[in-house]
Write a protein that holds these residues in place. Sequence first.
Motif, PDB file in Angstrom:
ATOM      1  N   UNK A  42     -10.397  23.768 -19.339  1.00 15.43           N
ATOM      2  CA  UNK A  42     -10.498  22.725 -18.319  1.00 15.43           C
ATOM      3  C   UNK A  42     -11.267  21.548 -18.922  1.00 15.43           C
ATOM      4  N   UNK A  43     -10.512  20.612 -19.494  1.00 17.37           N
ATOM      5  CA  UNK A  43     -11.132  19.489 -20.182  1.00 17.37           C
ATOM      6  C   UNK A  43     -11.967  18.620 -19.263  1.00 17.37           C
ATOM      7  N   UNK A  44     -11.502  18.438 -18.041  1.00 24.50           N
ATOM      8  CA  UNK A  44     -12.271  17.618 -17.101  1.00 24.50           C
ATOM      9  C   UNK A  44     -13.630  18.252 -16.834  1.00 24.50           C
ATOM     10  N   UNK A  45     -13.673  19.566 -16.671  1.00 26.60           N
ATOM     11  CA  UNK A  45     -14.943  20.254 -16.434  1.00 26.60           C
ATOM     12  C   UNK A  45     -15.878  20.112 -17.636  1.00 26.60           C
ATOM     13  N   UNK A  46     -15.330  20.177 -18.851  1.00 34.10           N
ATOM     14  CA  UNK A  46     -16.161  19.982 -20.038  1.00 34.10           C
ATOM     15  C   UNK A  46     -16.710  18.554 -20.075  1.00 34.10           C
ATOM     16  N   UNK A  47     -15.860  17.587 -19.745  1.00 31.14           N
ATOM     17  CA  UNK A  47     -16.319  16.201 -19.719  1.00 31.14           C
ATOM     18  C   UNK A  47     -17.427  15.990 -18.705  1.00 31.14           C
ATOM     19  N   UNK A  48     -17.289  16.604 -17.537  1.00 33.23           N
ATOM     20  CA  UNK A  48     -18.329  16.474 -16.514  1.00 33.23           C
ATOM     21  C   UNK A  48     -19.617  17.188 -16.931  1.00 33.23           C
ATOM     22  N   UNK A  49     -19.480  18.245 -17.726  1.00 30.44           N
ATOM     23  CA  UNK A  49     -20.676  18.918 -18.249  1.00 30.44           C
ATOM     24  C   UNK A  49     -21.453  17.976 -19.162  1.00 30.44           C
ATOM     25  N   UNK A  50     -20.742  17.196 -19.957  1.00 24.17           N
ATOM     26  CA  UNK A  50     -21.399  16.215 -20.835  1.00 24.17           C
ATOM     27  C   UNK A  50     -22.084  15.134 -19.999  1.00 24.17           C
ATOM     28  N   UNK A  51     -21.413  14.686 -18.940  1.00 23.47           N
ATOM     29  CA  UNK A  51     -22.045  13.718 -18.032  1.00 23.47           C
ATOM     30  C   UNK A  51     -23.322  14.308 -17.452  1.00 23.47           C
ATOM     31  N   UNK A  52     -23.271  15.583 -17.056  1.00 17.03           N
ATOM     32  CA  UNK A  52     -24.448  16.242 -16.514  1.00 17.03           C
ATOM     33  C   UNK A  52     -25.596  16.354 -17.500  1.00 17.03           C
ATOM     34  N   UNK A  53     -25.274  16.405 -18.786  1.00 15.29           N
ATOM     35  CA  UNK A  53     -26.298  16.439 -19.824  1.00 15.29           C
ATOM     36  C   UNK A  53     -26.949  15.078 -20.033  1.00 15.29           C
ATOM     37  N   UNK A  54     -26.348  14.032 -19.455  1.00 17.55           N
ATOM     38  CA  UNK A  54     -26.848  12.672 -19.662  1.00 17.55           C
ATOM     39  C   UNK A  54     -25.999  11.883 -20.633  1.00 17.55           C
ATOM     40  N   UNK A  55     -24.862  12.462 -21.058  1.00 24.59           N
ATOM     41  CA  UNK A  55     -23.989  11.785 -22.007  1.00 24.59           C
ATOM     42  C   UNK A  55     -23.017  10.822 -21.369  1.00 24.59           C
ATOM     43  N   UNK A  56     -23.057  10.680 -20.048  1.00 17.28           N
ATOM     44  CA  UNK A  56     -22.239   9.725 -19.310  1.00 17.28           C
ATOM     45  C   UNK A  56     -23.032   9.224 -18.123  1.00 17.28           C
ATOM     46  N   UNK A  57     -22.414   8.417 -17.299  1.00 16.73           N
ATOM     47  CA  UNK A  57     -23.108   7.793 -16.177  1.00 16.73           C
ATOM     48  C   UNK A  57     -22.681   8.406 -14.847  1.00 16.73           C
ATOM     49  N   UNK A  58     -23.673   8.756 -14.024  1.00 17.05           N
ATOM     50  CA  UNK A  58     -23.388   9.125 -12.640  1.00 17.05           C
ATOM     51  C   UNK A  58     -23.261   7.867 -11.779  1.00 17.05           C
ATOM     52  N   UNK A  59     -24.082   6.865 -12.081  1.00 18.55           N
ATOM     53  CA  UNK A  59     -23.984   5.546 -11.453  1.00 18.55           C
ATOM     54  C   UNK A  59     -24.024   4.517 -12.566  1.00 18.55           C
ATOM     55  N   UNK A  60     -23.590   3.290 -12.261  1.00 23.87           N
ATOM     56  CA  UNK A  60     -23.402   2.280 -13.293  1.00 23.87           C
ATOM     57  C   UNK A  60     -24.672   1.975 -14.069  1.00 23.87           C
ATOM     58  N   UNK A  61     -25.832   2.091 -13.406  1.00 22.27           N
ATOM     59  CA  UNK A  61     -27.093   1.703 -14.038  1.00 22.27           C
ATOM     60  C   UNK A  61     -27.697   2.799 -14.912  1.00 22.27           C
ATOM     61  N   UNK A  62     -27.094   3.978 -14.953  1.00 22.10           N
ATOM     62  CA  UNK A  62     -27.655   5.087 -15.739  1.00 22.10           C
ATOM     63  C   UNK A  62     -27.704   4.736 -17.223  1.00 22.10           C
ATOM     64  N   UNK A  63     -28.788   5.158 -17.889  1.00 22.34           N
ATOM     65  CA  UNK A  63     -28.914   5.009 -19.336  1.00 22.34           C
ATOM     66  C   UNK A  63     -28.406   6.286 -19.993  1.00 22.34           C
ATOM     67  N   UNK A  64     -27.529   6.143 -20.972  1.00 26.86           N
ATOM     68  CA  UNK A  64     -26.905   7.295 -21.621  1.00 26.86           C
ATOM     69  C   UNK A  64     -27.810   7.852 -22.710  1.00 26.86           C
ATOM     70  N   UNK A  65     -27.878   9.176 -22.782  1.00 26.24           N
ATOM     71  CA  UNK A  65     -28.518   9.861 -23.905  1.00 26.24           C
ATOM     72  C   UNK A  65     -27.430  10.061 -24.958  1.00 26.24           C
ATOM     73  N   UNK A  66     -27.501   9.302 -26.036  1.00 28.66           N
ATOM     74  CA  UNK A  66     -26.425   9.276 -27.022  1.00 28.66           C
ATOM     75  C   UNK A  66     -26.305  10.566 -27.830  1.00 28.66           C
TER      76      UNK A  66
END
Length: 434
Positions: free
Chosen positions: A350-374
């Motif tokens: 489930x690629x979408x679930x893996x992508x959302x896991x990365x977002x949950x780690x801070x690798x993506x944005x939940x809201x536009x102003x979020x700072x990404x952990x690279x």
Amino acid sequence: MDARDILSKLRHDVALTADEVTWVAGALADQSLSDAQAGAFAMGVCRNGLSAQARVALTRGMCASGDVLSWDLDKPVLDKHSTGGVGDCVSLVLAPALAACGAYVPMISGRGLGHTGGTLDKLEAIPGVGVMLDEARLRAVVGQVGCAIVGATGAIAPADKRLYAVRDVTATVDSLDLITASILSKKLAAGLDGLVLDVKVGSGAFMKDVSAARDLAQALVETANAAGCPTRAVISDMSQPLVPSLGNALEVAEVMRVLRGDVQGPLVELSATLGGVLLAGAGLAADAEAGAERIKRAIADGRAAERFGAMIAALGGPVRFVEDWQRFLPEATVVREVTAQESGVVTAINGEALGLAVVGLGGGRMVESDKIDMGVGLSDVVRLGTRISKGQPLAVVHAARPAQADRAAAAVRAAITLGESAVAAPSLIVEYLG
């Protein structure tokens, strides 16, 4: 023109004329259409759709609402666009490879959206890189290096910028007509001589089935060609991540391994396929197969890496990034294997679930102003068809804190299905259009 008349026609499913849709695009840009009216327009299009003629008019109108670049160069100006997937870092390989093959590539890219990563975010994982260039600097970098991957300024397709913000808060993002106009208005504004579209299909893409992907690809190709930009599309598989890493710095590392000639695989194959289509269409190769071979040679002999390094330096990054890239990329503080709790064959991811896991780690944005952990993300993700024994790793989590790693590990286990029977690896290229 009267906005109320146009909206009334939309509500009653009466086809809009090209002139009416063109007027809407201009009114979006100059603010003569209110937010309420813009939202009503988006909802009307989402519910009842546009004719092919009106879709072209909307695309052209939004493109013409801001600056439109023109180039006086000795070789074709080419670009590629992906509809989004996980582990998809093709742009970072393809742009310099195309430049090494004699094309100019002013690639206007975007940031992460939902579960998918953004090319600009990946580039910004490299210290010092700045992706927001004014027109003069963009022209200088493209002319000097051959390629520049940058963000759209406020002067590029402002009508699209305003409409997209309205769509984002009115549940009208998933309209085929509005998606098409949004993508192409920015690409056409770059003054291209040729465009290839990578339309993803599968669990890691926005389009989950081939029929929906084909409809979008056809709409994009027909609209772009009607608007004057020679365009083809490739539908590619996204039933598993393109590369085994998800996350900004981790995906840049995958790109560097390809550009340095350390690994082959789907990233090289898809980059070559898309590049071959572009080179053939622009007259820089006899056909798509010959073009693909040119792209592969540019990667294998180091010319693409050289262009990539020059682009990174021109964007403010390290001058010797290609030679010493491991030293510059950020790393996570917690690195943990996710092991299988049973034996079996990987039958689904489930690629979408893996992508959302990365977002949950801070690798993506939940809201536009979020700072990404690279530095966070997933690496070493298993491939479909792999036989796994209990206790063997399914992936490696890169996290900032142990609690985040725990949550991501649980998400990875839930996203990867193990079965008894062997499965055939899916074809990377599903279909060509145009």
